[in-house]
Design a protein around this motif. Structure first.
Motif, PDB file in Angstrom:
ATOM      1  N   ARG A   1       0.799  -1.227   0.000  1.00 21.02           N
ATOM      2  CA  ARG A   1       0.000   0.000   0.000  1.00 21.02           C
ATOM      3  C   ARG A   1       0.834   1.280   0.000  1.00 21.02           C
ATOM      4  O   ARG A   1       0.276   2.363   0.027  1.00 21.02           O
ATOM      5  CB  ARG A   1      -0.928   0.023   1.213  1.00 21.02           C
ATOM      6  N   LEU A   2       2.165   1.151   0.043  1.00 17.23           N
ATOM      7  CA  LEU A   2       3.075   2.292   0.161  1.00 17.23           C
ATOM      8  C   LEU A   2       2.768   3.113   1.415  1.00 17.23           C
ATOM      9  O   LEU A   2       2.807   4.334   1.413  1.00 17.23           O
ATOM     10  CB  LEU A   2       3.048   3.165  -1.099  1.00 17.23           C
ATOM     11  N   ILE A   3       2.444   2.388   2.497  1.00 19.17           N
ATOM     12  CA  ILE A   3       2.157   3.010   3.797  1.00 19.17           C
ATOM     13  C   ILE A   3       2.845   2.182   4.884  1.00 19.17           C
ATOM     14  O   ILE A   3       2.786   0.953   4.861  1.00 19.17           O
ATOM     15  CB  ILE A   3       0.640   3.050   4.080  1.00 19.17           C
ATOM     16  N   ILE A   4       3.482   2.874   5.827  1.00 22.58           N
ATOM     17  CA  ILE A   4       4.041   2.222   7.015  1.00 22.58           C
ATOM     18  C   ILE A   4       3.220   2.711   8.206  1.00 22.58           C
ATOM     19  O   ILE A   4       3.320   3.876   8.584  1.00 22.58           O
ATOM     20  CB  ILE A   4       5.531   2.561   7.192  1.00 22.58           C
TER      21      ILE A   4
ATOM     22  N   TYR B   1      13.741  13.686   9.016  1.00 25.34           N
ATOM     23  CA  TYR B   1      12.632  14.644   9.048  1.00 25.34           C
ATOM     24  C   TYR B   1      12.880  15.747   8.016  1.00 25.34           C
ATOM     25  O   TYR B   1      11.941  16.184   7.344  1.00 25.34           O
ATOM     26  CB  TYR B   1      12.449  15.256  10.443  1.00 25.34           C
ATOM     27  N   GLY B   2      14.130  16.180   7.888  1.00 29.54           N
ATOM     28  CA  GLY B   2      14.462  17.157   6.847  1.00 29.54           C
ATOM     29  C   GLY B   2      14.173  16.613   5.458  1.00 29.54           C
ATOM     30  O   GLY B   2      13.608  17.309   4.604  1.00 29.54           O
TER      31      GLY B   2
ATOM     32  N   GLY C   1       9.144   9.457   2.680  1.00 29.69           N
ATOM     33  CA  GLY C   1       7.862   9.529   3.372  1.00 29.69           C
ATOM     34  C   GLY C   1       8.032   9.619   4.883  1.00 29.69           C
ATOM     35  O   GLY C   1       9.093   9.302   5.430  1.00 29.69           O
ATOM     36  N   GLY C   2       6.974  10.005   5.562  1.00 28.40           N
ATOM     37  CA  GLY C   2       7.001  10.114   7.015  1.00 28.40           C
ATOM     38  C   GLY C   2       7.190   8.769   7.693  1.00 28.40           C
ATOM     39  O   GLY C   2       7.899   8.657   8.696  1.00 28.40           O
ATOM     40  N   GLY C   3       6.556   7.741   7.172  1.00 32.01           N
ATOM     41  CA  GLY C   3       6.725   6.397   7.730  1.00 32.01           C
ATOM     42  C   GLY C   3       8.153   5.912   7.594  1.00 32.01           C
ATOM     43  O   GLY C   3       8.693   5.274   8.504  1.00 32.01           O
ATOM     44  N   ASP C   4       8.768   6.217   6.453  1.00 25.83           N
ATOM     45  CA  ASP C   4      10.173   5.844   6.240  1.00 25.83           C
ATOM     46  C   ASP C   4      11.060   6.528   7.277  1.00 25.83           C
ATOM     47  O   ASP C   4      11.967   5.911   7.839  1.00 25.83           O
ATOM     48  CB  ASP C   4      10.641   6.234   4.837  1.00 25.83           C
ATOM     49  N   SER C   5      10.799   7.802   7.515  1.00 30.02           N
ATOM     50  CA  SER C   5      11.575   8.565   8.488  1.00 30.02           C
ATOM     51  C   SER C   5      11.485   7.947   9.872  1.00 30.02           C
ATOM     52  O   SER C   5      12.494   7.746  10.553  1.00 30.02           O
ATOM     53  CB  SER C   5      11.080  10.016   8.521  1.00 30.02           C
TER      54      SER C   5
END
Length: 183
Positions: free
Chosen positions: A28-31, A78-79, A87-91
């Protein structure tokens, strides 16, 4: 001996939710945030167990080392998220695995993550040009890549880097677990 069981259980939880995050990113390309929270919680439990039961070994680094590793990684990622590079989930996923492995595990984490991420990036570009399947699962990475989107399921790369880093720092090595048990 109880410390080895708890820390091993926490390690399995951290890697299990990492595998689930990688699969979710592929599908889904979501974490999901709850996966990251379970990985974080497993680290906290493992580290507290280590401090209480096995503080005479070097299985984990100092708490400052782990916090510095996770904190610096979060600031940098985060930068990258802010500039829409990741993505935010990756971060969050990369930051919590950096917390787990400490400064000594960052190099294998980042290196193998970059290698697998590069392979996934090339695969995405190839999928943009060539349709491998006529009916990919709707919303999946393959479906999005075949439709021209250039999003990469980087959770897979982060998880691959985490596996290597966990081995590198000794979390998956039987000899290190024996030392932790006092043997």
């Amino acid at each position: 001996m109880i410390s080895v069981l708890i820390i091993s259980f926490c390690t399995i939880i951290a890697l299990g939710f990492g595998a689930a995050a990688a699969l979710s990113d592929y599908n889904r390309l979501i974490i999901p945030n709850n996966f990251v929270m379970f990985i974080t919680g497993s680290f906290v439990l493992a580290f507290i167990t280590f401090l209480i039961f096995a503080s005479d070994t070097t299985f984990f680094s100092s708490w400052k080392n782990h916090l510095l590793s996770g904190g610096l990684t979060f600031i940098i990622t985060y930068g990258l998220f802010h500039f829409k590079i990741i993505g935010g989930g990756d971060s969050k996923l990369l930051s919590v695995y950096a917390l787990w492995v400490g400064l000594s595990g960052l190099m294998p984490l980042f290196f193998f993550m970059a290698v697998v991420g590069g392979v996934l990036g090339v695969a995405t570009l190839l999928l943009n040009k060539k349709k491998l399947t006529a009916t990919p699962v709707e919303g999946s990475w393959i479906a999005k890549a075949q439709s021209g989107t250039q999003e990469v399921p980087y959770g897979i790369a982060i998880f691959a880097g985490a596996l290597v880093a966990f081995w590198s720092v000794g979390y998956l090595q039987p000899s290190e677990l024996i030392k932790l048990a006092g043997g």
